[in-house]
Design a protein around this motif. Sequence first.
Motif, short mmCIF file in Angstrom:
data_model
loop_
_atom_site.label_atom_id
_atom_site.label_comp_id
_atom_site.label_asym_id
_atom_site.label_seq_id
_atom_site.Cartn_x
_atom_site.Cartn_y
_atom_site.Cartn_z
N ARG A 1 -8.19 64.01 56.15
CA ARG A 1 -8.96 63.34 57.19
C ARG A 1 -9.48 61.99 56.72
O ARG A 1 -9.53 61.02 57.49
CB ARG A 1 -10.14 64.25 57.60
CG ARG A 1 -10.98 63.69 58.75
CD ARG A 1 -12.28 64.49 58.86
NE ARG A 1 -12.01 65.88 59.16
CZ ARG A 1 -11.95 66.38 60.40
NH1 ARG A 1 -12.14 65.59 61.43
NH2 ARG A 1 -11.71 67.67 60.57
N THR A 2 -9.87 61.89 55.45
CA THR A 2 -10.44 60.64 54.93
C THR A 2 -9.54 59.98 53.89
O THR A 2 -10.00 59.11 53.14
CB THR A 2 -11.83 60.92 54.31
OG1 THR A 2 -11.68 61.87 53.23
CG2 THR A 2 -12.80 61.46 55.35
N TYR B 1 -2.12 65.22 60.01
CA TYR B 1 -3.38 65.25 59.26
C TYR B 1 -3.96 66.66 59.19
O TYR B 1 -3.85 67.46 60.12
CB TYR B 1 -4.42 64.32 59.92
CG TYR B 1 -3.99 62.89 59.96
CD1 TYR B 1 -4.22 62.04 58.87
CD2 TYR B 1 -3.33 62.37 61.08
CE1 TYR B 1 -3.82 60.72 58.91
CE2 TYR B 1 -2.93 61.05 61.12
CZ TYR B 1 -3.17 60.23 60.04
OH TYR B 1 -2.78 58.92 60.07
N ARG B 2 -4.59 66.95 58.06
CA ARG B 2 -5.44 68.12 57.88
C ARG B 2 -6.73 67.66 57.22
O ARG B 2 -6.92 66.46 56.97
CB ARG B 2 -4.74 69.19 57.05
CG ARG B 2 -3.60 69.88 57.80
CD ARG B 2 -3.16 71.12 57.09
NE ARG B 2 -2.12 71.83 57.85
CZ ARG B 2 -1.58 72.97 57.46
NH1 ARG B 2 -1.96 73.54 56.32
NH2 ARG B 2 -0.66 73.57 58.19
N ASP B 3 -7.60 68.58 56.89
CA ASP B 3 -8.88 68.17 56.29
C ASP B 3 -8.69 67.53 54.92
O ASP B 3 -9.48 66.67 54.52
CB ASP B 3 -9.81 69.38 56.16
CG ASP B 3 -10.37 69.81 57.51
OD1 ASP B 3 -10.58 68.92 58.36
OD2 ASP B 3 -10.57 71.02 57.72
N VAL C 1 -5.99 68.27 62.29
CA VAL C 1 -6.86 67.14 62.60
C VAL C 1 -6.09 66.16 63.48
O VAL C 1 -4.95 65.80 63.15
CB VAL C 1 -7.35 66.44 61.31
CG1 VAL C 1 -8.18 65.19 61.67
CG2 VAL C 1 -8.16 67.40 60.46
N GLU D 1 -9.46 61.63 65.07
CA GLU D 1 -10.54 62.14 64.24
C GLU D 1 -10.47 61.65 62.78
O GLU D 1 -11.33 61.97 61.98
CB GLU D 1 -10.52 63.67 64.25
CG GLU D 1 -10.66 64.27 65.63
CD GLU D 1 -10.43 65.77 65.64
OE1 GLU D 1 -10.84 66.41 66.61
OE2 GLU D 1 -9.84 66.29 64.66
N VAL D 2 -9.42 60.90 62.46
CA VAL D 2 -9.21 60.45 61.09
C VAL D 2 -10.13 59.27 60.77
O VAL D 2 -10.30 58.36 61.58
CB VAL D 2 -7.73 60.06 60.88
CG1 VAL D 2 -7.52 59.46 59.50
CG2 VAL D 2 -6.85 61.29 61.08
N GLN D 3 -10.71 59.28 59.58
CA GLN D 3 -11.55 58.18 59.10
C GLN D 3 -11.04 57.75 57.73
O GLN D 3 -11.57 58.16 56.68
CB GLN D 3 -13.02 58.62 59.01
CG GLN D 3 -13.61 59.02 60.36
CD GLN D 3 -15.03 59.54 60.24
OE1 GLN D 3 -15.51 59.82 59.14
NE2 GLN D 3 -15.70 59.66 61.37
#
Length: 356
Positions: free
Chosen positions: A273-274, A309-311, A333, A337-339
């Motif tokens: 995610r980040t 994406y995943r966490d 994700v 929601e991705v940052q």
Amino acid sequence: MHQNKFVVAIRANSSFIKAAVTIMIALSFALACTSTTAYAKKKRRVKYGQIEIATTPGGFPLTIDGRSEGSTSSTVRVIELAPGHHKLEILLPNGGRWVRDFDIEQGRKLCVNLNYHPKKYTVSRPPTSPCPYPVNVSAPVSVNDGDLITFTSDNAYGGSGPLRYSWTVTPADARIVSGAGTPTITVDSTGLGSQRITATLLVDDGSGDPLCQQRAQASTNVIPKKPPEVECKTFDQFPSVAFDDEKARFDNLAIELQNAPDSQAYIIIYAGRTSRAGQADRLAKRTMDYLVTTRGIDASRITIVNGGYRDTDYFEIWICPPGAKRPEPTPTVQPGEVQPAGERTRPRRPRRRGDD
């Protein structure tokens, strides 16, 4: 059938003209038996067998073991029966009856399809011999491998002696499981996919008259079973933490590919995610370089997919045999929601004494 023959006497001009009216029930099968596979593959234990029956036309009263089962239909009716011996009876027009005994097996299907065609003819005087007489053999057009095929016969024999029934079936692997010596036989189609089963019947009244020996046959095509669907199998899945740990897992993958030279590696990589933008692509390049350059695996045997994406950064490794359907990515994700973390433009330099 004997009970379907009757004679009507008419008086005219002081003489009797005997008119013999014979109803011949011609039986032919025109419907394919539906798949046994779906019935046999139920997860719960199958306790019953099935009989599939259709008549053309429909609407004939039907009884099984003396119990009414309503009326037949021109479309297939499926009736579940306990394994064992059963008696099926169909009431035909003008009082005729079609009666057969069947053995039902657990988890198997018996296919019956009856076409009724009344034919009438008159003669000015009764024949001196009941022979020759028409004989018909009927069967389904096609069944699935493993179904039981019903070959049934009927005739317009007018004699008083009992008829003898002698059946032969081809190919040689076809097996008569019941009914030998009777007007109806059941043949097991197991293992005969893509072949054509033919049943030939010789009927003889025992009189020795060649005209009283009649022969008829029918055939059924056996549809082969579909090959089992080939699937990919999960080999490994893990979060990306340290490349040294990933190498050990890729070493195991390389050994698996060497032991199964026809298989393919299918790797799905998820960015966190980040994670930095383009992280999944960087992991894919690093993974491919290690497997091909270090481990010597042919690049054509490796497929790497960006799974979204995943966490956290994550790997899924699959082993796929030839012809297997490739697995679909399962991101958790959504892109919105991705940052992603910011990119570093230059490396930090160590602080020196005297720096502000």
